[in-house]
Design an enzyme around this catalytic site. Structure first.
Site, PDB file in Angstrom:
ATOM      1  N   ARG A  70      35.313  36.997  48.929  1.00 19.48           N
ATOM      2  CA  ARG A  70      34.630  36.470  49.438  1.00 19.48           C
ATOM      3  C   ARG A  70      35.594  35.713  50.528  1.00 19.48           C
ATOM      4  NH1 ARG A  70      31.927  34.212  45.535  1.00 19.48           N
ATOM      5  NH2 ARG A  70      32.690  32.156  46.066  1.00 19.48           N
ATOM      6  N   TYR A 198      34.608  44.797  51.062  1.00 11.97           N
ATOM      7  CA  TYR A 198      34.310  44.302  49.836  1.00 11.97           C
ATOM      8  C   TYR A 198      33.174  43.536  49.184  1.00 11.97           C
ATOM      9  CZ  TYR A 198      34.732  40.843  45.901  1.00 11.97           C
ATOM     10  OH  TYR A 198      34.488  40.194  44.871  1.00 11.97           O
ATOM     11  N   GLY A 199      32.607  43.791  48.119  1.00 11.37           N
ATOM     12  CA  GLY A 199      31.382  42.931  47.529  1.00 11.37           C
ATOM     13  C   GLY A 199      30.500  42.615  48.374  1.00 11.37           C
ATOM     14  N   LYS A 207      25.005  38.488  48.260  1.00 13.56           N
ATOM     15  CA  LYS A 207      25.066  36.998  48.702  1.00 13.56           C
ATOM     16  C   LYS A 207      24.444  36.882  49.875  1.00 13.56           C
ATOM     17  CE  LYS A 207      27.704  36.297  44.989  1.00 13.56           C
ATOM     18  NZ  LYS A 207      27.106  36.086  43.844  1.00 13.56           N
ATOM     19  N   HIS A 227      21.660  30.515  43.088  1.00 13.92           N
ATOM     20  CA  HIS A 227      22.817  31.463  42.353  1.00 13.92           C
ATOM     21  C   HIS A 227      22.598  31.341  40.966  1.00 13.92           C
ATOM     22  CE1 HIS A 227      27.477  31.699  42.296  1.00 13.92           C
ATOM     23  NE2 HIS A 227      27.062  33.087  41.930  1.00 13.92           N
ATOM     24  N   SER A 249      31.049  31.307  40.693  1.00 11.31           N
ATOM     25  CA  SER A 249      31.446  32.507  40.436  1.00 11.31           C
ATOM     26  C   SER A 249      32.886  32.529  39.569  1.00 11.31           C
ATOM     27  CB  SER A 249      31.916  33.391  41.642  1.00 11.31           C
ATOM     28  OG  SER A 249      30.943  33.598  42.242  1.00 11.31           O
ATOM     29  N   CYS A 251      32.709  31.898  36.452  1.00  9.35           N
ATOM     30  CA  CYS A 251      32.786  30.777  35.279  1.00  9.35           C
ATOM     31  C   CYS A 251      31.826  30.953  34.189  1.00  9.35           C
ATOM     32  CB  CYS A 251      32.169  29.750  36.182  1.00  9.35           C
ATOM     33  SG  CYS A 251      33.555  28.514  37.223  1.00  9.35           S
ATOM     34  N   GLY A 252      31.698  32.455  33.910  1.00  7.31           N
ATOM     35  CA  GLY A 252      30.917  32.848  32.687  1.00  7.31           C
ATOM     36  C   GLY A 252      29.544  32.959  32.567  1.00  7.31           C
ATOM     37  N   THR A 254      27.797  35.698  33.622  1.00  7.44           N
ATOM     38  CA  THR A 254      27.750  37.208  33.100  1.00  7.44           C
ATOM     39  C   THR A 254      27.906  37.208  31.564  1.00  7.44           C
ATOM     40  OG1 THR A 254      28.344  38.342  35.163  1.00  7.44           O
ATOM     41  CG2 THR A 254      28.416  39.636  32.847  1.00  7.44           C
ATOM     42  N   ASN A 255      28.854  36.405  31.073  1.00  6.23           N
ATOM     43  CA  ASN A 255      29.048  36.096  29.506  1.00  6.23           C
ATOM     44  C   ASN A 255      27.806  35.631  28.951  1.00  6.23           C
ATOM     45  OD1 ASN A 255      31.349  37.403  30.051  1.00  6.23           O
ATOM     46  ND2 ASN A 255      32.757  35.616  29.512  1.00  6.23           N
ATOM     47  N   ASP A 278      23.138  36.770  38.058  1.00  2.84           N
ATOM     48  CA  ASP A 278      23.938  36.126  39.099  1.00  2.84           C
ATOM     49  C   ASP A 278      22.697  35.532  40.201  1.00  2.84           C
ATOM     50  OD1 ASP A 278      26.122  35.615  40.878  1.00  2.84           O
ATOM     51  OD2 ASP A 278      25.637  37.216  42.105  1.00  2.84           O
ATOM     52  N   ASN A 365      39.987  39.118  40.528  1.00  3.48           N
ATOM     53  CA  ASN A 365      38.654  39.348  41.042  1.00  3.48           C
ATOM     54  C   ASN A 365      38.199  41.031  41.299  1.00  3.48           C
ATOM     55  OD1 ASN A 365      36.350  37.840  41.860  1.00  3.48           O
ATOM     56  ND2 ASN A 365      36.581  38.724  44.114  1.00  3.48           N
ATOM     57  N   ARG A 367      36.184  44.012  40.124  1.00  2.00           N
ATOM     58  CA  ARG A 367      34.864  44.080  39.703  1.00  2.00           C
ATOM     59  C   ARG A 367      34.329  45.341  39.032  1.00  2.00           C
ATOM     60  NH1 ARG A 367      31.844  39.119  41.018  1.00  2.00           N
ATOM     61  NH2 ARG A 367      33.344  38.055  42.137  1.00  2.00           N
ATOM     62  N   ARG A 398      33.507  24.391  35.600  1.00  3.06           N
ATOM     63  CA  ARG A 398      34.666  24.358  34.881  1.00  3.06           C
ATOM     64  C   ARG A 398      35.381  23.018  35.031  1.00  3.06           C
ATOM     65  NH1 ARG A 398      38.005  28.715  33.499  1.00  3.06           N
ATOM     66  NH2 ARG A 398      37.048  30.718  33.709  1.00  3.06           N
ATOM     67  N   PHE A 491      31.582  31.479  24.449  1.00  2.00           N
ATOM     68  CA  PHE A 491      31.177  32.918  23.972  1.00  2.00           C
ATOM     69  C   PHE A 491      29.919  32.823  23.005  1.00  2.00           C
ATOM     70  CE2 PHE A 491      35.957  33.256  24.745  1.00  2.00           C
ATOM     71  CZ  PHE A 491      35.649  33.873  26.169  1.00  2.00           C
ATOM     72  N   ASN A 494      28.138  29.554  22.177  1.00  2.00           N
ATOM     73  CA  ASN A 494      27.278  28.808  23.192  1.00  2.00           C
ATOM     74  C   ASN A 494      26.030  28.881  22.644  1.00  2.00           C
ATOM     75  OD1 ASN A 494      29.706  28.158  24.573  1.00  2.00           O
ATOM     76  ND2 ASN A 494      29.186  29.730  26.228  1.00  2.00           N
TER      77      ASN A 494
END
Length: 594
Positions: A70, A198-199, A207, A227, A249, A251-252, A254-255, A278, A365, A367, A398, A491, A494
């Site tokens: 971005r 890009y994205g 976005k 978001h 973005s 910072c976890g 998706t995990n 997201d 970054n 993807r 973070r 992971f 959490n």
């Protein structure tokens, strides 16, 4: 073929006269259309086929080295009144913005095809969904939008019925950073983007529409465009709690959205259901709860760091029918990125023979794009037109120091302050320095389509009589000890924090009051089988009062930077917490201490 909606046809004609494409193609979203586009991109070199035996129907795209993330400094919100865009956005007057970007669009599609992409953000038959049309000269964008949205004939039919849609115009242009702009016109419900492939700069449903434009729509229509990931937590009783969580973005998100519970939890009957990783649209329901949909249909996830250890669910869905952007490849033409495996990359993200001296093999970054239905934890509720009821909202970022593992806001107003004050150390998802602390309210700093002060007011306005609003929490997986190592394993573990959160939502699980909120004591968390020393758990839950006094001074300066529009209720809440911290007589509070 042209639409039955004359307004759409006129707009396409106007754009065609400006950009002068050689051809116009109306996308129907079919398999045959996608196959033809893939073949065209393979012939042109825009896509590279990956190993068909190990990764059937998987392809690699390499973007221009200057076009990999971005570009917030080139992203504008163009409102008639500058204060409506706010200091959180770059602003340009609409007339000036149209003139500047239209000059770049003039003739930019000569020799190219203009693709008309009708799409729906959310389930086609959901009253919570909203539609748009993207015009682009990039077949790569078409292929990605097919995975990321409900794109094609069904979306066009809904657009024709409703006679309303968000207009998005995109061209890769010359891929020149000096001729790159992403312009948003919320009062017109339109987007113009040029110079990037890009994205989020090019996939305008993501976005640009689902956050910047939708946040403006949401304020005027009485809902929230955020978001946030959405997940379901099922306990051993079979009860399912739906949680929305906002992290910046990389910072976890998706995990967490695809978390696999530890074996001790899985064997007891705990499950995680993935609804989105997201974006979350939440609307008040007749029952006073917030009901949410994921407006996307796929995942555009960060590849580096994704592995069998960190996110086995994500990894398992990337063996077929996926598009990779800016990853490395092995000698066997398999996708590779840092953290994936011990295999060696043969070529880096720019196609060069890999050399450790040239930096990371995969761009930090880089993807993957894939349909959500390929995720093992995918929930059918993702397609529920009504959406899902949200029990808890989680903010997080973070923070290596100060912020505890988890705490709960006192009430909705306090929760809005917690979200507004959220800070995080920057990552590679955006251009600029990495590791710098910045306030990223509700993880929306790059994505809110209007003045943050008005945005906070809108959040506060949701708390009306009769509402049964979610509890609000803050988490921090990234706190470090004096040795510089992470205190929390993260992971799958959490899940232990999620158990405490849903327990709080159902009236169980203990906590103690501190000036910043309600914090669990070690005994309030399920730590069975967790090989973490007690001292580290205490450090994770430690509240440094003096540190928080300094933090709230910084938060106060941040809120004041928005001037007179900052809602008084939020300023009062900030003063309330600051006063509680000042009253604290001890230098620090450790949960569980006398």
């Amino acid at each position: 073929m042209p639409s039955k909606l004359e307004a759409l046809n006129r707009w396409v004609d106007e754009v065609a006269r400006l950009t002068q494409p050689d051809a116009i193609h109306w996308c129907d979203g079919s398999e045959a259309e996608n196959d033809a586009l893939i073949e065209r991109m393979l012939d042109s070199g825009d896509l590279i086929e990956l190993n068909p035996k190990t990764h059937p129907n998987c392809y690699l795209h390499r973007s221009h080295p200057s076009d990999v993330a971005r570009v917030e400094h080139l992203t504008f919100v163009c409102t008639r009144d500058r204060d409506d865009a706010g200091p959180n956005n770059n602003w340009m007057a609409p007339d000036e913005a149209h003139a500047k970007i239209d000059a770049l669009f003039a003739g930019c599609m000569r020799g190219r095809t203009l693709y008309v992409i009708p799409y729906c953000m959310g389930p086609i038959d959901s009253p919570l969904a909203r539609c748009g049309v993207e015009l682009t000269d990039s077949a790569y964008v078409v292929a990605n939008m097919r995975l990321m949205t409900r794109m094609g004939s069904a979306a066009l039919e809904r657009i024709e019925r409703e006679a309303t849609f968000v207009k998005g115009l995109h061209s890769t242009g010359e891929l020149d950073p000096a001729k790159r702009f992403i312009m948003h016109f919320p009062e017109e419900l339109s987007i113009k983007s040029i110079g990037s492939g890009y994205g989020g700069n090019a996939l305008l449903g993501k976005k640009c529409h689902a956050l910047r434009i939708a946040s403006w729509q949401a304020r005027s229509e009485g809902w929230l465009a955020e978001h946030m990931l959405i997940l379901g937590v099922q306990n051993p009783k079979g009860e399912v709690f739906h949680v929305a969580a906002a992290f910046p973005s990389a910072c976890g998100k998706t995990n967490l959205a695809m978390l696999i519970p530890p074996e001790s939890y899985a064997s007891a009957g705990w499950k995680i259901w993935t609804i989105g990783d997201d974006i979350c649209w939440m609307m008040p329901g007749a029952d006073g709860r917030l009901w949410a949909i994921n407006p996307e249909a796929g995942f555009f996830g960060v590849a580096p760091g994704t592995s069998a250890k960190t996110n086995a669910n994500a990894l398992s869905m990337l063996n077929h029918d996926a598009i990779f952007t800016n990853v490395a490849v092995t000698a066997d033409d398999e996708p590779w990125w840092e953290g994936l495996s011990d295999a060696k990359p043969a070529r880096d993200w720019q196609g060069r023979a890999y050399s450790a001296s040239s930096g990371p093999a995969a761009h930090p970054n880089s993807r993957f794009t894939v349909s959500a239905r390929q995720c093992p934890s995918w929930s059918p509720r993702m397609d529920d037109p009504q959406g899902v009821p949200i029990s808890a909202i989680i903010f997080g970022g973070r923070r290596e120091h100060l912020v505890p593992l988890v705490f709960e806001a006192r009430d909705w107003k306090h929760g809005v302050l917690v979200g507004a004050a959220m800070g995080s150390e920057t990552t590679a998802a955006a251009t600029g320095a990495v590791g710098v602390l910045r306030r990223d309210s509700m993880a929306m700093k790059p994505f809110c389509g209007y003045n943050f002060a008005d945005y906070f007011s809108h959040w506060l306005s949701v708390d009306k009589p009769g509402m049964n609003l979610p509890k609000i929490f803050h988490v921090n997986w990234f706190r470090k000890g004096a040795d510089g190592k992470f205190l929390w394993p993260g992971f799958g573990d959490n899940m232990r924090v999620l158990e405490w959160i849903v327990g709080r939502c159902s009236g169980g699980e203990g906590a103690i009051e501190t000036p910043i909120g309600l914090v669990p004591q070690p005994e309030d968390l399920n730590l069975a089988g967790l090989e973490v020393p007690a001292a580290r758990i205490e450090a994770l839950l430690h509240i440094d009062t003096e540190g928080w006094i300094a933090e709230y001074e910084s938060i106060g300066e941040y809120l004041a930077s928005y001037g007179a529009r900052m809602p008084r209720a939020l300023r009062d809440e900030h003063r309330r917490v600051s006063a509680l911290l000042a009253e604290e007589t001890e230098e620090s509070i450790t949960p569980g201490s006398p």
